[in-house]
Design an enzyme around this catalytic site. Structure first.
Site, PDB file in Angstrom:
ATOM      1  N   PHE A 196     -31.008  25.746 123.383  1.00  0.00           N
ATOM      2  CA  PHE A 196     -32.094  24.834 123.730  1.00  0.00           C
ATOM      3  C   PHE A 196     -31.636  23.422 124.048  1.00  0.00           C
ATOM      4  CE2 PHE A 196     -32.695  25.717 119.070  1.00  0.00           C
ATOM      5  CZ  PHE A 196     -32.165  24.539 118.568  1.00  0.00           C
TER       6      PHE A 196
ATOM      7  N   LYS B 126     -40.679  27.933 117.919  1.00  0.00           N
ATOM      8  CA  LYS B 126     -39.756  27.653 116.817  1.00  0.00           C
ATOM      9  C   LYS B 126     -39.271  28.998 116.301  1.00  0.00           C
ATOM     10  CE  LYS B 126     -39.128  25.008 112.594  1.00  0.00           C
ATOM     11  NZ  LYS B 126     -38.333  26.013 111.882  1.00  0.00           N
TER      12      LYS B 126
ATOM     13  N   ARG C 194     -25.612  24.400 110.624  1.00  0.00           N
ATOM     14  CA  ARG C 194     -26.233  23.106 110.385  1.00  0.00           C
ATOM     15  C   ARG C 194     -25.554  22.363 109.233  1.00  0.00           C
ATOM     16  NH1 ARG C 194     -32.726  23.219 109.681  1.00  0.00           N
ATOM     17  NH2 ARG C 194     -32.865  21.526 108.213  1.00  0.00           N
TER      18      ARG C 194
ATOM     19  N   ARG D 162     -33.556  13.006 111.576  1.00  0.00           N
ATOM     20  CA  ARG D 162     -34.867  13.649 111.599  1.00  0.00           C
ATOM     21  C   ARG D 162     -35.826  12.574 112.086  1.00  0.00           C
ATOM     22  NH1 ARG D 162     -36.513  18.238 109.263  1.00  0.00           N
ATOM     23  NH2 ARG D 162     -34.832  18.427 107.762  1.00  0.00           N
TER      24      ARG D 162
ATOM     25  N   LYS E 128     -42.083  19.498 114.545  1.00  0.00           N
ATOM     26  CA  LYS E 128     -42.289  20.949 114.415  1.00  0.00           C
ATOM     27  C   LYS E 128     -43.674  21.201 113.835  1.00  0.00           C
ATOM     28  CE  LYS E 128     -39.886  20.817 110.039  1.00  0.00           C
ATOM     29  NZ  LYS E 128     -38.608  20.931 109.374  1.00  0.00           N
TER      30      LYS E 128
ATOM     31  N   GLU F 168     -30.059  28.422 118.599  1.00  0.00           N
ATOM     32  CA  GLU F 168     -30.384  29.201 117.413  1.00  0.00           C
ATOM     33  C   GLU F 168     -29.780  30.598 117.593  1.00  0.00           C
ATOM     34  OE1 GLU F 168     -32.435  27.521 115.189  1.00  0.00           O
ATOM     35  OE2 GLU F 168     -33.378  29.077 113.973  1.00  0.00           O
TER      36      GLU F 168
ATOM     37  N   GLU G  21     -41.367  24.389 122.813  1.00  0.00           N
ATOM     38  CA  GLU G  21     -40.648  25.672 122.714  1.00  0.00           C
ATOM     39  C   GLU G  21     -41.116  26.410 121.482  1.00  0.00           C
ATOM     40  OE1 GLU G  21     -36.396  24.834 122.504  1.00  0.00           O
ATOM     41  OE2 GLU G  21     -36.784  23.165 123.860  1.00  0.00           O
TER      42      GLU G  21
ATOM     43  N   ARG H 161     -29.623  27.966 112.967  1.00  0.00           N
ATOM     44  CA  ARG H 161     -29.239  26.890 113.891  1.00  0.00           C
ATOM     45  C   ARG H 161     -27.728  26.903 114.064  1.00  0.00           C
ATOM     46  NH1 ARG H 161     -31.614  21.764 114.712  1.00  0.00           N
ATOM     47  NH2 ARG H 161     -30.660  20.842 116.567  1.00  0.00           N
TER      48      ARG H 161
END
Ligand code: AMP
Length: 632
Positions: A354, A257, A281, A458, A464, A313, A255, A262
């Site tokens: 997303f 970025k 976030r 993470r 990313k 987002e 997708e 967020r």
């Protein structure tokens, strides 16, 4: 009745204990003893407060007692002068520890956990600051120095005892002889540590159920530099030569970025009809800043019972061009509580979904991404076209706008589906990356098709790929004291590049301020050096001799009237101290301009107004000292 002093003593012990296992054992023992002596309500409060939470996460109540109110209360109770309290604060960088330095003696330990809970409940509904302040004072007057220390830390929401919630969860499992996975699962669903303690002791953890309106952790992505690295991450194998025919294939969704904010969207709970909430976030509720998203979701969900949690987002959106506007445009709305029609028109927003985390009765985190994505597509196909809201607020029709010429009454679709494509090779990723950049997005996100949603992690299932801008060599022109661990240390640095003044003289022009990236040893060394080379000492801020060069990285350059250069670096971080580089050779304003111009997503007119935010200037008069010879 468990005493607050028990919590304060435990917290003090934990702060002094470096060993994780010993900390866990101490917490477990305290939880067990509290439950045995006064029941699981008190054991629950003990855990909640130890985690630095005046109220459970799922509980929307707020204490609304900030630093200013608390320091007034500390002064009133302790009779310390401003100077004494400021000096104590400088020593510790923490209001609780500072207060305990100036606290009166002779107070008995009588305050109970339940009384603290009661006082917090009263503060949450206090109508005036004065009545809230009176409640705080009432509590503090009954506190010993140690209790005051931890009451203040608790009210500020940060205990600073080196204990994370995950460690408390482990201790609860030990104390209640329950499975840690069951505890963690219940905490994630219920978002209420105290309640989970009660459930653990009552052996009812299996009854935990998802409640809407508290944020789940956000899944995060690891950075990669080049498409090949992404392929290596997903396959777990190094890539063979480019010519090799057996290049491994990956199964990933790609997708764009987006450079927005967020957010997690909660809506559709039949027990709370019409309620829509957005969380950032950092787990803050940000709903008020985006009323048109709330209206759109209310519109789409009318008459439906469909509890949903979506991940996505929030983007400032150009409805005419159907593409995202630069982040700086959205920045104008972030943190604003009252959004009028003018703001709605100036910065139109959409929610770009997303992922889907919860639907109906089902928590979907464990499903593979391709299944979640299929569900998400269905949901957006159903709700998207109905999730509309006009530019103007109903009650407040603006008098035209410079920014958007669309018909104000025209409903605009606010809930969008983030476009995705399947990719299998580095080559495809490379192409998609170039296309995303051409659309002025930051880069691309790759998500393993079979991956579960891992809240708060993470991991390697999401990566990313984004452009790093060049770095800049700059010189420190000012410094500020840090907080917490960095109290008493000059750890925030304002820095400048070289420019030429109107009269043709070389001058230094500030472009930013950074505090991350330097080691403790470097901060200590810089602090001593900067103190010795201070030109003007304004207490918190010092203008210093411009002699120390830093290399800084950043995500973006924006136009800004906050600094004398007319630009500001976004997310600057210090890569290294460059004592090898003379100040005469640092980067120039020209180079800053060139990097700025090279950004495909710049939008100069919008950025300029974005910089005129409500945020006060960090360094109001931006002293920009004259260029001098380098450090000897
Ligand atoms: P970073 O802030 O560089 O760590 O990148 C992670 C952030 O990228 C997330 O928190 C999101 O705000 C943002 N992001 C933008 N587009 C997407 C996307 N399509 N999927 C997931 N995250 C995204």
């Amino acid at each position: 009745m468990a005493l607050f002093a028990q919590l304060a003593t435990l917290a003090e012990t934990l702060a002094a204990e470096p060993g994780r296992l010993k900390k866990r054992a101490a917490i477990a023992e305290a939880v067990r003893a509290t439950q045995a002596a006064s029941g699981s309500d008190d054991a629950g409060l003990l855990c909640l407060y130890l985690a630095g939470q005046p109220f459970a996460e799922a509980d929307p109540r707020k204490l609304s007692a900030g630093g200013a109110l608390l320091s007034r209360a500390v002064k009133a109770v302790s009779s310390a002068t401003d100077t004494e309290l400021t000096a104590a604060y400088r020593r510790h960088g923490d209001m609780g520890a500072a207060a305990s330095d100036v606290w009166p003696d002779g107070i008995a330990e009588t305050l109970t956990l339940a009384e603290v809970e009661e006082a917090f409940a009263a503060m949450a509904i206090a109508r005036t600051t004065a009545s809230r302040a009176a409640l705080v004072e009432g509590l503090l007057r009954r506190a010993t120095a140690l209790e005051a220390k931890y009451l203040l830390k608790l009210m500020l929401g940060d205990m600073r005892i080196g204990v994370k919630q995950s460690l408390i969860e482990e201790a609860i499992a030990v104390a209640a002889e329950a499975e840690l996975t069951a505890i963690r699962h219940a905490v994630m669903l219920e978002a209420d540590l105290a309640r989970v303690v009660r459930m653990a002791f009552a052996s009812t953890l299996a009854q935990a159920h998802m409640r809407l309106f508290h944020p789940l952790g956000f899944m995060l992505a690891s950075p990669v530099e080049i498409p090949e690295e992404a392929v290596e991450r997903f396959t777990g194998k190094p890539l063979p030569d480019a010519e090799a025919s057996d290049a491994p294939r990956i199964h990933a969704f790609l997708e764009d970025k987006f450079d927005g904010m967020r957010a997690q969207l909660h809506c559709g709970d039949p027990t709370q009809p019409g309620r829509v909430a957005l969380y950032s976030r950092t787990r803050e509720e940000i709903t008020e800043s985006f009323p048109e998203l709330v209206e759109a979701l209310q519109q789409a969900l009318r008459g439906r019972k469909q509890p949903l949690i979506l991940d996505g987002e929030i983007l400032a959106w150009d409805f005419a061009a159907e593409k995202a506007l630069p982040f700086a445009r959205l920045g104008q709305r972030i943190g604003r509580k009252r959004i009028d029609s003018a703001m709605r028109r100036q910065v139109p927003v959409v929610f770009m979904a997303f992922d889907i985390l919860f639907q109906g009765e089902d928590l979907l985190l464990a499903l593979p991404l391709h299944e979640r994505r299929a569900r998400l597509e269905q949901v957006i196909a159903q709700l998207g076209p109905k999730a509309v809201a006009p530019l103007d607020a109903d009650h407040d029709t603006a008098q035209g706008s410079l920014f958007v010429s669309a018909n104000p009454a025209a409903p605009l679709q606010r809930l969008r589906l983030s476009p995705t494509q399947r990719v299998e090779s580095a080559e495809q990723i490379d192409r998609a990356y170039a296309e995303a950049r051409a659309r002025a997005n930051e880069g691309v996100m790759l998500k393993a098709a079979k991956s579960a949603y891992q809240p708060g992690r993470r991991g390697l299932a999401w990566v990313k790929l984004k452009r790093e801008l060049a770095t800049l060599d700059v010189v420190i022109t000012g410094a500020e004291y840090g907080h917490g661990r960095r109290a008493g240390l000059l750890s925030d640095y304002t820095f400048a590049v070289r420019g030429i003044s109107a009269t043709g003289e070389p001058e230094l022009l500030n472009v930013g301020k950074a505090y991350s990236g330097v080691t403790d040893a470097e901060i200590a060394e810089l602090t001593a050096w900067l103190k010795a080379h201070t030109l003007v000492d304004r207490g918190h801020f010092r203008t210093v001799e411009p002699l120390r060069v830093l290399e800084v990285a950043f995500n973006n350059i924006m136009r800004s009237d906050r600094h004398s250069s007319g630009f500001a670096l976004r997310f600057p971080r210090i890569l290294r101290i460059r004592d090898d580089k003379p100040v005469e050779e640092i980067d120039t304003l020209e180079r800053v301009e060139a990097i700025y111009e090279s950004q495909p997503d710049k939008d100069s007119t919008e950025l300029e107004s974005a910089s005129r935010s409500e945020e006060p200037s960090i360094n109001p008069d931006d002293p920009s000292p004259k260029l001098r010879k380098s450090k000897a």
